[in-house]
Design a protein around this motif. Structure first.
Motif, PDB file in Angstrom:
ATOM      1  N   GLU A 146      49.717  90.181-125.801  1.00 30.59           N
ATOM      2  CA  GLU A 146      50.320  88.911-125.721  1.00 30.59           C
ATOM      3  C   GLU A 146      50.407  88.709-124.130  1.00 30.59           C
ATOM      4  O   GLU A 146      50.105  87.333-123.841  1.00 30.59           O
ATOM      5  CB  GLU A 146      51.907  89.029-126.382  1.00 30.59           C
ATOM      6  CG  GLU A 146      51.738  89.194-127.722  1.00 30.59           C
ATOM      7  CD  GLU A 146      53.114  89.269-128.581  1.00 30.59           C
ATOM      8  OE1 GLU A 146      54.105  89.212-127.646  1.00 30.59           O
ATOM      9  OE2 GLU A 146      53.153  89.350-129.681  1.00 30.59           O
ATOM     10  N   ALA A 147      50.842  89.654-123.346  1.00 29.82           N
ATOM     11  CA  ALA A 147      50.932  89.476-121.905  1.00 29.82           C
ATOM     12  C   ALA A 147      49.534  89.075-121.356  1.00 29.82           C
ATOM     13  O   ALA A 147      49.116  88.118-120.545  1.00 29.82           O
ATOM     14  CB  ALA A 147      51.275  90.818-121.089  1.00 29.82           C
ATOM     15  N   LEU A 148      48.474  89.668-121.683  1.00 29.76           N
ATOM     16  CA  LEU A 148      47.241  89.675-121.391  1.00 29.76           C
ATOM     17  C   LEU A 148      46.742  88.153-121.873  1.00 29.76           C
ATOM     18  O   LEU A 148      46.297  87.507-120.800  1.00 29.76           O
ATOM     19  CB  LEU A 148      46.053  90.528-121.926  1.00 29.76           C
ATOM     20  CG  LEU A 148      44.973  90.640-121.413  1.00 29.76           C
ATOM     21  CD1 LEU A 148      44.317  92.155-121.696  1.00 29.76           C
ATOM     22  CD2 LEU A 148      43.836  89.413-122.266  1.00 29.76           C
ATOM     23  N   GLU A 149      46.862  87.819-122.818  1.00 32.73           N
ATOM     24  CA  GLU A 149      46.451  86.384-123.468  1.00 32.73           C
ATOM     25  C   GLU A 149      47.352  85.400-122.633  1.00 32.73           C
ATOM     26  O   GLU A 149      46.613  84.189-122.172  1.00 32.73           O
ATOM     27  CB  GLU A 149      46.833  86.299-124.926  1.00 32.73           C
ATOM     28  CG  GLU A 149      45.939  87.054-125.956  1.00 32.73           C
ATOM     29  CD  GLU A 149      44.401  86.726-125.700  1.00 32.73           C
ATOM     30  OE1 GLU A 149      44.073  85.366-125.246  1.00 32.73           O
ATOM     31  OE2 GLU A 149      43.748  87.165-126.408  1.00 32.73           O
ATOM     32  N   ALA A 150      48.591  85.692-122.486  1.00 29.22           N
ATOM     33  CA  ALA A 150      49.217  84.462-121.428  1.00 29.22           C
ATOM     34  C   ALA A 150      48.759  84.363-119.996  1.00 29.22           C
ATOM     35  O   ALA A 150      48.421  83.503-119.649  1.00 29.22           O
ATOM     36  CB  ALA A 150      50.739  84.837-121.420  1.00 29.22           C
ATOM     37  N   TRP A 156      49.534  93.685-116.238  1.00 28.36           N
ATOM     38  CA  TRP A 156      50.830  94.888-116.192  1.00 28.36           C
ATOM     39  C   TRP A 156      52.309  94.066-115.782  1.00 28.36           C
ATOM     40  O   TRP A 156      53.152  94.477-116.293  1.00 28.36           O
ATOM     41  CB  TRP A 156      50.427  95.926-115.366  1.00 28.36           C
ATOM     42  CG  TRP A 156      49.545  96.960-116.026  1.00 28.36           C
ATOM     43  CD1 TRP A 156      48.082  97.325-116.040  1.00 28.36           C
ATOM     44  CD2 TRP A 156      50.232  97.986-117.035  1.00 28.36           C
ATOM     45  NE1 TRP A 156      47.885  98.107-116.906  1.00 28.36           N
ATOM     46  CE2 TRP A 156      49.079  98.806-117.269  1.00 28.36           C
ATOM     47  CE3 TRP A 156      51.497  98.353-117.107  1.00 28.36           C
ATOM     48  CZ2 TRP A 156      49.183  99.869-118.338  1.00 28.36           C
ATOM     49  CZ3 TRP A 156      51.723  99.408-118.399  1.00 28.36           C
ATOM     50  CH2 TRP A 156      50.391 100.055-118.743  1.00 28.36           C
ATOM     51  N   GLN A 157      52.204  93.424-114.588  1.00 18.98           N
ATOM     52  CA  GLN A 157      53.676  92.994-114.537  1.00 18.98           C
ATOM     53  C   GLN A 157      54.156  92.097-115.506  1.00 18.98           C
ATOM     54  O   GLN A 157      55.256  91.967-115.761  1.00 18.98           O
ATOM     55  CB  GLN A 157      53.602  92.219-113.032  1.00 18.98           C
ATOM     56  CG  GLN A 157      53.191  93.265-111.864  1.00 18.98           C
ATOM     57  CD  GLN A 157      52.958  92.760-110.488  1.00 18.98           C
ATOM     58  OE1 GLN A 157      52.949  91.489-110.272  1.00 18.98           O
ATOM     59  NE2 GLN A 157      53.062  93.578-109.588  1.00 18.98           N
ATOM     60  N   GLN A 158      53.214  91.244-116.095  1.00 14.44           N
ATOM     61  CA  GLN A 158      53.582  90.149-116.963  1.00 14.44           C
ATOM     62  C   GLN A 158      54.245  91.111-118.429  1.00 14.44           C
ATOM     63  O   GLN A 158      54.963  90.761-119.060  1.00 14.44           O
ATOM     64  CB  GLN A 158      52.392  89.179-117.606  1.00 14.44           C
ATOM     65  CG  GLN A 158      52.695  88.487-118.878  1.00 14.44           C
ATOM     66  CD  GLN A 158      53.710  87.249-118.518  1.00 14.44           C
ATOM     67  OE1 GLN A 158      53.544  86.343-117.733  1.00 14.44           O
ATOM     68  NE2 GLN A 158      54.835  87.324-119.081  1.00 14.44           N
ATOM     69  N   TYR A 159      53.374  92.363-118.635  1.00 12.05           N
ATOM     70  CA  TYR A 159      53.736  93.045-119.885  1.00 12.05           C
ATOM     71  C   TYR A 159      55.271  93.477-119.523  1.00 12.05           C
ATOM     72  O   TYR A 159      55.926  93.387-120.462  1.00 12.05           O
ATOM     73  CB  TYR A 159      52.686  94.303-119.722  1.00 12.05           C
ATOM     74  CG  TYR A 159      53.304  95.348-120.744  1.00 12.05           C
ATOM     75  CD1 TYR A 159      53.338  95.290-121.906  1.00 12.05           C
ATOM     76  CD2 TYR A 159      53.832  96.612-120.105  1.00 12.05           C
ATOM     77  CE1 TYR A 159      53.729  96.256-122.813  1.00 12.05           C
ATOM     78  CE2 TYR A 159      54.376  97.797-120.856  1.00 12.05           C
ATOM     79  CZ  TYR A 159      54.135  97.405-122.183  1.00 12.05           C
ATOM     80  OH  TYR A 159      54.659  98.518-123.049  1.00 12.05           O
ATOM     81  N   PHE A 160      55.528  93.937-118.371  1.00  8.84           N
ATOM     82  CA  PHE A 160      57.007  94.361-118.176  1.00  8.84           C
ATOM     83  C   PHE A 160      57.887  93.172-118.260  1.00  8.84           C
ATOM     84  O   PHE A 160      59.198  93.511-118.625  1.00  8.84           O
ATOM     85  CB  PHE A 160      56.726  95.049-116.826  1.00  8.84           C
ATOM     86  CG  PHE A 160      56.463  96.625-116.866  1.00  8.84           C
ATOM     87  CD1 PHE A 160      56.587  97.399-117.595  1.00  8.84           C
ATOM     88  CD2 PHE A 160      55.488  96.750-115.764  1.00  8.84           C
ATOM     89  CE1 PHE A 160      55.952  98.790-117.650  1.00  8.84           C
ATOM     90  CE2 PHE A 160      54.760  98.309-115.732  1.00  8.84           C
ATOM     91  CZ  PHE A 160      55.071  99.019-116.691  1.00  8.84           C
ATOM     92  N   ASP A 161      57.407  92.233-117.633  1.00  8.62           N
ATOM     93  CA  ASP A 161      58.460  90.945-117.691  1.00  8.62           C
ATOM     94  C   ASP A 161      58.502  90.645-119.366  1.00  8.62           C
ATOM     95  O   ASP A 161      59.718  90.321-119.562  1.00  8.62           O
ATOM     96  CB  ASP A 161      57.636  89.977-117.030  1.00  8.62           C
ATOM     97  CG  ASP A 161      58.631  88.732-116.722  1.00  8.62           C
ATOM     98  OD1 ASP A 161      59.908  89.067-116.532  1.00  8.62           O
ATOM     99  OD2 ASP A 161      58.363  87.619-116.221  1.00  8.62           O
ATOM    100  N   SER A 162      57.651  90.698-120.119  1.00  7.57           N
ATOM    101  CA  SER A 162      57.754  90.130-121.278  1.00  7.57           C
ATOM    102  C   SER A 162      58.567  91.456-122.333  1.00  7.57           C
ATOM    103  O   SER A 162      59.278  90.972-123.062  1.00  7.57           O
ATOM    104  CB  SER A 162      56.289  90.070-122.083  1.00  7.57           C
ATOM    105  OG  SER A 162      55.639  89.087-121.452  1.00  7.57           O
ATOM    106  N   LEU A 163      58.418  92.630-121.983  1.00 11.13           N
ATOM    107  CA  LEU A 163      58.901  93.591-122.635  1.00 11.13           C
ATOM    108  C   LEU A 163      60.165  93.825-122.370  1.00 11.13           C
ATOM    109  O   LEU A 163      61.261  93.986-123.407  1.00 11.13           O
ATOM    110  CB  LEU A 163      58.114  95.086-122.202  1.00 11.13           C
ATOM    111  CG  LEU A 163      58.520  96.272-122.871  1.00 11.13           C
ATOM    112  CD1 LEU A 163      58.017  96.173-124.537  1.00 11.13           C
ATOM    113  CD2 LEU A 163      58.060  97.203-122.275  1.00 11.13           C
ATOM    114  N   HIS A 164      60.850  93.399-121.297  1.00 14.06           N
ATOM    115  CA  HIS A 164      62.055  93.161-120.639  1.00 14.06           C
ATOM    116  C   HIS A 164      62.723  91.756-120.695  1.00 14.06           C
ATOM    117  O   HIS A 164      63.230  91.638-119.690  1.00 14.06           O
ATOM    118  CB  HIS A 164      62.420  94.106-119.694  1.00 14.06           C
ATOM    119  CG  HIS A 164      62.137  95.660-119.747  1.00 14.06           C
ATOM    120  ND1 HIS A 164      62.759  96.354-120.536  1.00 14.06           N
ATOM    121  CD2 HIS A 164      60.947  96.330-119.455  1.00 14.06           C
ATOM    122  CE1 HIS A 164      62.182  97.741-120.556  1.00 14.06           C
ATOM    123  NE2 HIS A 164      61.080  97.410-119.977  1.00 14.06           N
ATOM    124  N   SER A 165      62.267  90.885-121.689  1.00 18.15           N
ATOM    125  CA  SER A 165      62.682  89.582-121.298  1.00 18.15           C
ATOM    126  C   SER A 165      64.193  89.236-121.185  1.00 18.15           C
ATOM    127  O   SER A 165      64.469  88.252-120.702  1.00 18.15           O
ATOM    128  CB  SER A 165      62.016  88.606-122.439  1.00 18.15           C
ATOM    129  OG  SER A 165      62.238  89.254-123.643  1.00 18.15           O
TER     130      SER A 165
END
Length: 263
Positions: free
Chosen positions: A147-151, A211-220
């Protein structure tokens, strides 16, 4: 000795090879090259590395070697996706464990029956992320990562030479956890990181942004936790980090660099 799992290796021995291949999957990074300027091209892996026997009839495979494939995404000057400036494709790698080589030889874009061969095979290294049960006891959430990658891909921009020059001049401008001792400072840092995502990319920016978006999304629900994860696992600026500087920083933060697909 360490178990195969502790080393991040697959249990299977690929056909045509004499030893185990690295277990490469979403979030790992391919470093292709170097080119004539000594620079590696950064490609983000988004799927599991697996055998590609269907390509044997299309590509000439030397004795003792085999073809592997994985879904990837990258920012390049020459190719883009149908709905993104980034280039999603299936990367095809020729692995020869006897010679200890891994060469990118072709790719196949999404929804295409055509395999595009490279004029010359390109050597590749692999940078394995540390979010593995056998390394940190933690595991990548592949759904959130995709999801982070697609965003990131949807808001992607064209490859930028200006960003490349800026990254070369900045070279080793990374983040250091001790410089952000309070929650307020880390949340402010996260805002700055989010702003950096809006700048045009170079090849290393794809892996960094995702990767940064992933952590941002994971800990939204907790921006401080998101910032802490970025400081521990991807503490670089997407608009100011060359491939070599990225590798130097990430290997200091738990990532493992392999010269090929061999253990």
């Amino acid at each position: 000795s360490c178990s195969r799992a502790q080393l991040g290796l697959s249990a299977a021995v690929p056909r045509g090879a004499s030893g185990p291949a690295l277990r490469v999957g979403p979030g790992d990074i391919l470093l292709c090259g170097p080119d004539k300027y000594g620079i590696h091209h950064v490609v983000l892996v988004r799927g599991q590395l697996e055998a590609a026997p269907e390509c044997d009839s299309v590509l000439a495979v030397p004795p003792g070697a085999e073809l592997l494939r994985c879904e990837t995404i990258e920012s390049t000057q020459g190719s883009t996706g149908s709905a993104t400036w980034w280039y999603p494709t299936t990367t095809i790698i020729q692995r020869d464990s006897h010679a200890g080589t891994a060469l990118v030889v072709a790719d196949q874009p999404p929804d295409s029956d055509t395999v595009y061969t490279f004029p010359e095979p390109v050597p590749c290294k692999v940078l394995l992320h540390p979010l593995r049960p056998e390394v940190l006891g933690a595991e990548l959430d592949q759904d959130v990562f995709e999801e982070a990658l697609e965003a990131c891909a949807l808001r992607s921009q064209e490859y930028s030479w200006n960003t490349a020059v800026h990254a070369f001049l900045a070279y080793q401008r990374s983040m250091h956890v001790e410089e952000y001792p309070t929650s307020e400072e880390r949340i402010e840092l996260l805002d700055q990181i989010r702003a950096s995502w809006e700048r045009p990319p170079i090849c290393s920016a794809v892996a960094i942004k995702v990767w940064q978006q992933y952590f941002d999304s994971l800990h939204s629900d907790d921006p401080d936790d998101a910032a802490i994860c970025i400081l521990h696992y991807m503490p670089v600026w997407c608009d100011a980090t060359t491939p070599s500087a990225m590798v130097k920083t990430l290997t200091y933060h738990g990532w493992s660099l392999y010269e090929s697909l061999e253990a």
